[in-house]
Write a protein that holds these residues in place. Structure first.
Motif, mmCIF file in Angstrom:
data_model
loop_
_atom_site.group_PDB
_atom_site.id
_atom_site.type_symbol
_atom_site.label_atom_id
_atom_site.label_comp_id
_atom_site.label_asym_id
_atom_site.label_seq_id
_atom_site.Cartn_x
_atom_site.Cartn_y
_atom_site.Cartn_z
ATOM 1 N N GLY A 182 0.783 -1.233 0.000
ATOM 2 C CA GLY A 182 0.000 0.000 0.000
ATOM 3 C C GLY A 182 0.807 1.272 0.000
ATOM 4 N N LYS A 183 2.105 1.172 -0.203
ATOM 5 C CA LYS A 183 2.944 2.374 -0.194
ATOM 6 C C LYS A 183 2.866 3.079 -1.550
ATOM 7 C CE LYS A 183 6.097 0.570 3.287
ATOM 8 N NZ LYS A 183 5.488 1.356 4.376
ATOM 9 N N THR A 184 2.903 4.398 -1.512
ATOM 10 C CA THR A 184 2.957 5.201 -2.729
ATOM 11 C C THR A 184 4.419 5.373 -3.101
ATOM 12 O OG1 THR A 184 0.955 6.385 -2.069
ATOM 13 C CG2 THR A 184 2.313 7.391 -3.793
ATOM 14 N N ILE A 185 4.775 4.971 -4.318
ATOM 15 C CA ILE A 185 6.182 4.926 -4.713
ATOM 16 C C ILE A 185 6.394 5.731 -5.989
ATOM 17 C CG2 ILE A 185 8.133 3.438 -5.289
ATOM 18 C CD1 ILE A 185 6.668 1.139 -3.898
ATOM 19 N N MET A 186 7.357 6.649 -5.930
ATOM 20 C CA MET A 186 7.832 7.336 -7.129
ATOM 21 C C MET A 186 9.249 6.851 -7.386
ATOM 22 S SD MET A 186 8.555 11.403 -7.883
ATOM 23 C CE MET A 186 6.886 11.889 -8.303
ATOM 24 N N VAL A 187 9.469 6.221 -8.524
ATOM 25 C CA VAL A 187 10.778 5.651 -8.818
ATOM 26 C C VAL A 187 11.247 6.123 -10.194
ATOM 27 C CG1 VAL A 187 9.644 3.531 -9.615
ATOM 28 C CG2 VAL A 187 12.088 3.505 -9.131
ATOM 29 N N SER A 188 12.443 6.679 -10.238
ATOM 30 C CA SER A 188 13.011 7.069 -11.529
ATOM 31 C C SER A 188 13.972 5.985 -11.978
ATOM 32 C CB SER A 188 13.751 8.410 -11.412
ATOM 33 O OG SER A 188 14.922 8.277 -10.620
ATOM 34 N N SER A 189 14.051 5.788 -13.284
ATOM 35 C CA SER A 189 14.933 4.748 -13.800
ATOM 36 C C SER A 189 15.148 4.945 -15.291
ATOM 37 C CB SER A 189 14.339 3.362 -13.546
ATOM 38 O OG SER A 189 15.163 2.354 -14.071
ATOM 39 N N HIS A 190 16.287 4.414 -15.780
ATOM 40 C CA HIS A 190 16.545 4.387 -17.217
ATOM 41 C C HIS A 190 16.247 3.007 -17.792
ATOM 42 C CE1 HIS A 190 19.507 7.935 -16.592
ATOM 43 N NE2 HIS A 190 18.318 8.367 -16.950
ATOM 44 N N ILE A 191 15.916 2.047 -16.922
ATOM 45 C CA ILE A 191 15.633 0.688 -17.392
ATOM 46 C C ILE A 191 14.142 0.611 -17.678
ATOM 47 C CG2 ILE A 191 15.930 -1.760 -16.879
ATOM 48 C CD1 ILE A 191 17.957 -0.860 -14.723
ATOM 49 N N LEU A 192 13.762 1.088 -18.854
ATOM 50 C CA LEU A 192 12.357 1.341 -19.158
ATOM 51 C C LEU A 192 11.481 0.092 -19.199
ATOM 52 C CD1 LEU A 192 12.747 4.182 -21.806
ATOM 53 C CD2 LEU A 192 12.763 4.302 -19.323
ATOM 54 N N PRO A 193 11.909 -1.021 -19.819
ATOM 55 C CA PRO A 193 11.034 -2.200 -19.844
ATOM 56 C C PRO A 193 10.663 -2.685 -18.444
ATOM 57 C CG PRO A 193 12.806 -2.438 -21.439
ATOM 58 C CD PRO A 193 13.132 -1.228 -20.616
#
Length: 308
Positions: A182-193
Motif C-alpha cells: 500500500g505504499k505510494t512509490i515514485m521511482v526514476s529509472s533508465h531501465i524502461l522495460p
C-alpha cells in the motif's frame, strides 16, 4: 498522496523543472522517466523538502512543502541515486544507527532492523561490514534504511542504477512487494522495460516539462501513431508484399530479409482480411502479428532527446 501544481525550479534562465503538475494516489507505483538533466532528481528533492522551488505548490500526504516540511519527512523515505555508507560499521549497526536517529528505541529498534533486513533479503549479511557488500546489496541496504520508520511514501532515485541483471530483478520484486503493502512509490529509472512491468502509472519528463502523465497502457496508446504488422510467408515475400500494397487498410509495405512490415493507415480497425487475402491467393503464413510497443519505444516516440 503526492500533488504538485505548476511546480517550477529555475537557475537563472535555466528551467530545471517547468510548471510541473502531478497527482499520485495512495498505492500508486509511478515510474518517472526522462533523460539525464530532465528534472527528475530536482523534482524528487523538492518533494523530499531538500530543495525549495522557485514557485508553484507541492504537498505530500496533505502536508505543504512550505509549511510542514518536518511532517513530510516523517512520512517519506527518500533514497538518492548515490548515498554514502559508514565503512567501519556492520550492516546491523548501520541500520540501528539510523533507527536511533528516527527515535526508535530499545527492543523495538532491534526488531525493526531485523524485519527490514529480512524484507530486503539481507538478514544473512547482518554481521558483515558494509564495505564487503556488492553494489546490489548496498542498494538493498539503502532501501532498508529508508523503510525503518514505515514511511507512507517512497521517493527512489535510480534505485537500480549500476546493478547487474540479478540485482535488478531482485529490486524489481521488492518494489512490487512494497506496492502491494500500500505504499505510494515514485521511482526514476533508465531501465524502461522494467518500469513498464512494475508501474501502474508513468510520467515522461524532458527539459523540465512533464510531457506525459498517465497509466502505462495510455502512454503506449499515445505513442502508437499507427499499427505495424509483421508478416512472413513460406515463399516469395516480395510477391506477398505487392499483394498487400493494394489492400485498403495498408498505408505502406516494406520487406527486410524476408520479413514483411505492413504499416496500416491511421484509425485502421479490423485487419484480419489481410491474412485472408494472402491465404486465398496461395500464400502460406508463417507469421502474422501486430508489433508490440514497449515503454522504451514509447519513450523514444514521445521525446526528442533534449536536456535542460
Amino acid at each position: 498522496m503526492i500533488k504538485t501544481q505548476e511546480l517550477t525550479k529555475t537557475y537563472g534562465r535555466l528551467h530545471a523543472v517547468h510548471h510541473l503538475t502531478l497527482e499520485l494516489n495512495e498505492g500508486d507505483l509511478f515510474g518517472f522517466i526522462g533523460p539525464n538533466g530532465s528534472g527528475k532528481t530536482t523534482t524528487m528533492k523538492i518533494l523530499a523538502t531538500l530543495l525549495r522551488p522557485t514557485w508553484g505548490e507541492a504537498s505530500v500526504g496533505g502536508y505543504s512543502i512550505y509549511t510542514h516540511p518536518k511532517e513530510i519527512r516523517r512520512i517519506i523515505g527518500y533514497m538518492p541515486d548515490a548515498f554514502g555508507v559508514y565503512d567501519d560499521m556492520k550492516v546491523i549497526e548501520y541500520l540501528e544507527f539510523f533507527a536511533a536517529a528516527y527515535r526508535i528505541r530499545g527492543a523495538k529498534r532491534r526488531q525493526v532492523c531485523q524485519a527490514m533486513l529480512e524484507l530486503v533479503g539481507l538478514d544473512y549479511k547482518r554481521d558483515a561490514l558494509v564495505t564487503s557488500l556488492s553494489r546490489g546489496m548496498t542498494q538493498r541496504l539503502g532501501l532498508a534504511r529508508v523503510l525503518l520508520h514505515e514511511p507512507q511514501v517512497l521517493l527512489l532515485d535510480e534505485p537500480a542504477s549500476g546493478l547487474d541483471p540479478r540485482a535488478r530483478i531482485e529490486i524489481r520484486g521488492l518494489l512490487k512487494q512494497l506496492s502491494r503493502m500500500g505504499k505510494t512509490i515514485m521511482v526514476s529509472s533508465h531501465i524502461l522495460p522494467e518500469l513498464a512491468d512494475i508501474c501502474n502509472k508513468v510520467g515522461i519528463i524532458e527539459r523540465g516539462v512533464l510531457l506525459v502523465n498517465a497509466e502505462v497502457a495510455e502512454v503506449m496508446k499515445r505513442a502508437r501513431q499507427r499499427t505495424l504488422l509483421h508478416v512472413r510467408v513460406a515463399g516469395d515475400a516480395n510477391a506477398a508484399a505487392r499483394l498487400l500494397e493494394g489492400c485498403p487498410p495498408v498505408a505502406a509495405v516494406d520487406v527486410r530479409d524476408g520479413l514483411i512490415e505492413v504499416a496500416l493507415s491511421e484509425q485502421a480497425g479490423d485487419y484480419s482480411e489481410l491474412a485472408t487475402c494472402l491465404v486465398s491467393n496461395g500464400h502460406r503464413l508463417t507469421l502474422f502479428r501486430e508489433e508490440e510497443l514497449n515503454l522504451e519505444t514509447a519513450f523514444m516516440a514521445l521525446t526528442k532527446g533534449i536536456t535542460a
